[in-house]
Enzyme design. Structure first.
Site: not given
Length: 584
Positions: A54-55, A221, A410-413, A455, A567
């Site tokens: 599994s994995g 693995h 959110d760090g995107d400006c 925005t 901003g």
């Protein structure tokens, strides 16, 4: 290496994961005592059985279904199932009247346990064949020795093609021959930025990769690869493809693929790469195959097929399409055939693939639009110089803007502002000179609308469009230079227009805290220097201000007390740059 898990008991984890498969695919059943997933009322055909530790999900249990596997046997995490589990699958869980083909990856435990079960089934009179897949070019001949290459993600191509052929009613002899043919013509290699953590297991962290390092040839693995190096994605892909395709590398030249061959490409997520990033990786692989090796794959599969838990890596598999002889279908037709298995993500038909054409890469561009000339005149050289100074200042401020937005948003400006600034600079470098202010402003608007999103992009675009309208309304009746007064009136009307689309005002902790003071001060003083200073003061005033609008309302934490609004800070830096540019 992340040690965080929602389910920490590995036995409970494997059992509940297997039980979930019958919930997502009503055509299969789960023998939880033996960790077997198998088809309900499987058709009378050659049964395809596979499995392993599994994995590696969705391999193998989620590949059980019509057109793919008839049964899959699971071990504990990264450990082979027992021979008894496999024997029970072959003898009691799948149709065996037309014979059974067992497909297994080349790992010692898997080969021994599946092989023992095959022999036991044969002793019971069942016709069973076994194909062992060893496609890993990360292990060369010298290192592989008698064991040979490991089996990794290329195995799923063998399973899919064999499963489709079995569904067509082919004999065990033909299904086995084609499965072996696919295995013999498949080569793969994986790479990872980190080892993985097995739930419930204490891992040694002294062997963890350093920042920026990648392990090339890492097994599924956690086995070591062939080398560790610091490189970027293009360099990594170049090395991986060379290991698969360089015929001069006698240690790894397992498949003599040339640009004359039809080739299937599989880019596989080892579990921890986002779909977005995997798409970027896939594009890099496709472009390097075409550019460096003149290979344009006839099929491209990209997604999560065989994982290493949450491994932060990917693998590349290449299949040289070979003639299948008289079985009634080509490798590509068998690969494209539908499969009713919850884990098989490739759903593009042969008919759709046949319509593929040259992929056109269209660079982002701004279409020139007809703009009615105006009587507002501008010194183009001075305007270009001012704007260049301002945009460069904004680009230099990006790290701070990003840092502030990481704390409260959110760090995107910062990235969005930088992207827009760079696009405008590119336009200024290549664009035509004009002394018509409205044409000049419209050229900027078109770039902003194409290059900036989110925005901030919407606010800038609305504001600039309204600014252009305001300038035209305040234009003189005959050609004259634009004045500070005209700018001020146009900016005031822009603020009113912007108010129709956003309720943001000073005090809401947005870029309005810098924009409003700039416009108001320019109207009062007609001095861009004083107006820019007012914008800077307004931006500084947002430090400690609690947001009432924007994503910061539900994203930002206590950090807002220490940093200004991202901003507002970015806009203030731009306006200060304009002021400095005017002084030059």
């Amino acid at each position: 290496m992340s040690a965080k898990h929602f389910i920490h008991d590995p036995t409970h984890l494997v059992n509940t994961a297997l039980l979930s498969i019958s919930h997502t695919n009503p055509s299969v059943q789960c023998d939880i005592g033996n960790k077997i997933i198998y088809r309900k009322n499987g058709a009378s055909q050659v049964s395809i059985v596979s499995g392993g530790g599994s994995g590696h999900e969705p391999s193998f249990a989620s590949f059980v279904g019509a057109g793919l596997l008839s049964g899959a046997v699971a071990g504990t995490i990264f450990a082979s199932p027992s021979a008894e589990q496999v024997r029970r699958c072959i003898l009691h869980r799948v149709q065996k009247d037309k014979g059974v083909l067992v497909i297994v990856m080349n790992y010692t435990g898997d080969v021994l346990n599946f092989g023992m079960a095959v022999e036991k089934a044969r002793a019971q009179g069942v016709e069973v064949d076994m194909v062992v897949v060893g496609d890993d070019a990360g292990v060369g001949r010298a290192r592989g020795g008698k064991v040979g290459r490991r089996g990794i993600a290329g195995t799923v191509l063998v399973q899919k093609i064999a499963g489709a052929l079995a569904a067509m009613g082919a004999s065990l002899k033909d299904v086995t021959r084609i499965a072996q043919l696919v295995a013999d013509n498949t080569v793969s290699i994986g790479s990872s930025l980190s080892h993985v953590h097995v739930p419930g297991r204490r891992e040694a962290e002294d062997d963890e990769l350093k920042e920026g390092q990648v392990e090339i040839g890492m097994g599924i693995h956690n086995e070591a690869g062939s080398e560790r190096k610091s490189t970027d994605l293009p360099g990594l892909v170049k090395t991986m493809l060379s290991h698969c395709l360089d015929v001069a590398d006698q240690d790894r030249s397992f498949s003599n693929i040339t640009d004359k061959d039809e080739v299937v490409l599989l880019v596989n997520n080892l579990g921890g790469v986002s779909p977005l990033e995997l798409s970027g990786i896939t594009n890099e692989v496709v472009e390097q195959l075409a550019g460096s090796f003149k290979i344009k794959p006839v099929r491209i599969l990209s997604g999560t097929f065989m994982t290493s838990l949450n491994g932060l890596g990917f693998s590349i598999s290449l299949l040289r399409v070979a003639d299948t002889g008289s079985v009634g279908a080509s490798m590509l037709e068998l690969l494209d055939a539908p499969a009713e298995a919850s884990g098989w993500p490739a759903a593009i038909s042969s008919a759709t693939w046949a319509k593929r054409g040259e992929v056109r890469k269209i660079e982002a561009q701004v279409d020139e639009e007809e703009v009615q000339p105006s009587d507002l005149r501008v010194d183009y050289g001075q305007a270009k110089s001012m704007l260049t100074t301002a945009l460069n200042r904004l680009i230099e401020a990006e790290p701070d803007v990003t840092r502030y937005d990481t704390i409260v948003g959110d760090g995107d400006c910062g990235i969005g502002l930088k992207r827009g600034a760079e696009a405008i600079l590119k336009m200024l470098e290549k664009g035509k000179d004009t002394d018509d202010l409205l044409i000049f402003v419209n050229n900027i608007i078109q770039v902003v609308e194409v290059s900036m999103d989110g925005t901030s992009g919407a606010i800038y675009a609305i504001f600039l469009n309204a600014l252009a309208h305001g300038l035209r309304q305040n234009a003189p009746s005959s050609p004259q230079p634009v004045t500070a007064g005209i700018w001020a009136k146009a900016l005031e009307s822009s603020l009113k227009a912007l108010g129709k689309y956003t309720p943001a005002k000073p005090g809401d902790r947005t870029l309005m805290d810098a924009l409003y003071p700039f416009v108001e001060t320019l109207s009062q003083t007609e001095s861009i220097g004083k107006a820019a200073a007012a914008a800077q003061e307004g931006s500084r005033g947002t430090k400690g201000m609690k947001a009432s609008l924007g994503r910061t309302v539900y994203v930002g934490g206590e950090g807002f007390q220490e940093v200004p609004d991202p901003g507002a800070h970015g806009l203030a830096e731009l306006l200060l740059g304009l002021s400095n540019g005017l002084k030059k």
